[in-house]
Scaffold this active site. Structure first.
Site, PDB file in Angstrom:
ATOM      1  N   CYS A 204       6.460  -4.627  -9.964  1.00  0.00           N
ATOM      2  CA  CYS A 204       5.331  -4.916  -9.092  1.00  0.00           C
ATOM      3  C   CYS A 204       4.886  -6.554  -9.290  1.00  0.00           C
ATOM      4  CB  CYS A 204       4.387  -3.798  -9.176  1.00  0.00           C
ATOM      5  SG  CYS A 204       2.893  -4.192  -8.065  1.00  0.00           S
TER       6      CYS A 204
ATOM      7  N   HIS B 175       5.533   2.795  -2.316  1.00  0.00           N
ATOM      8  CA  HIS B 175       5.000   1.855  -3.504  1.00  0.00           C
ATOM      9  C   HIS B 175       3.656   1.104  -2.762  1.00  0.00           C
ATOM     10  CE1 HIS B 175       4.914  -0.975  -6.898  1.00  0.00           C
ATOM     11  NE2 HIS B 175       4.475  -1.909  -5.939  1.00  0.00           N
ATOM     12  N   GLU B 176       3.764   0.507  -1.677  1.00  0.00           N
ATOM     13  CA  GLU B 176       2.574  -0.066  -1.407  1.00  0.00           C
ATOM     14  C   GLU B 176       1.392   0.807  -0.684  1.00  0.00           C
ATOM     15  OE1 GLU B 176       2.514  -3.153  -1.986  1.00  0.00           O
ATOM     16  OE2 GLU B 176       4.793  -3.355  -2.037  1.00  0.00           O
TER      17      GLU B 176
ATOM     18  N   HIS C  26      -0.688   1.693  -3.530  1.00  0.00           N
ATOM     19  CA  HIS C  26      -1.342   0.737  -4.164  1.00  0.00           C
ATOM     20  C   HIS C  26      -2.685   1.038  -3.228  1.00  0.00           C
ATOM     21  CE1 HIS C  26      -0.194  -2.375  -6.737  1.00  0.00           C
ATOM     22  NE2 HIS C  26       1.062  -2.320  -5.798  1.00  0.00           N
TER      23      HIS C  26
END
Length: 136
Positions: free
Chosen positions: A85, A126-127, A130
């Protein structure tokens, strides 16, 4: 405008909130910042540039795709993978799903639902993590 990448894990661990049309400038900043970091990055979430808003962007080759208020509504075929990341040092192990279905709004706040798989599904997961304050 290109923004600095947030590396503060306390900030990154906070949950983002729903984005509205008032947050349109964040989309432009995400596009500029992703473009500036394209050699090292295929996707970003708004918290990575200092905004706790539910907005992500990722690269589809020559085109970038924005998802506003994305939600994973279905997922299947879990697997283990190592990820890095831009906001963190090193590589970490995590579980992802090979196939996902996402409901979201585009940059014009039009609603969509899309199915994604393999690496693109991994990037989207993944995003979206976040946005939920989940740090790999």
């Amino acid at each position: 405008m290109i923004k600095p990448i947030v590396k503060d894990t306390f900030f990154l661990s906070q949950k983002s909130v729903e984005a509205t049309k008032a947050d349109l400038p964040i989309i432009r900043d995400l596009q500029d910042t992703l473009n500036a970091n394209r050699e090292h990055c295929v996707g970003m979430a708004a918290n990575m540039i200092g905004h706790l808003k539910n907005i992500i962007i990722f690269s589809l080759g020559p085109v970038d795709m924005v998802m506003v208020n994305p939600k994973i509504i279905a997922k299947s075929k879990p697997y283990e993978v190592e990820e890095s990341c831009l906001s963190l040092e090193g590589v970490r192990q995590t579980t992802r799903y090979r196939k996902i279905t996402v409901s979201y709004q585009d940059a014009h706040f039009k609603k969509h639902t899309g199915q994604y798989q393999d690496f693109l599904a991994q990037v989207i997961q993944h995003e979206i993590d976040h946005l939920h304050g989940i740090i790999i």
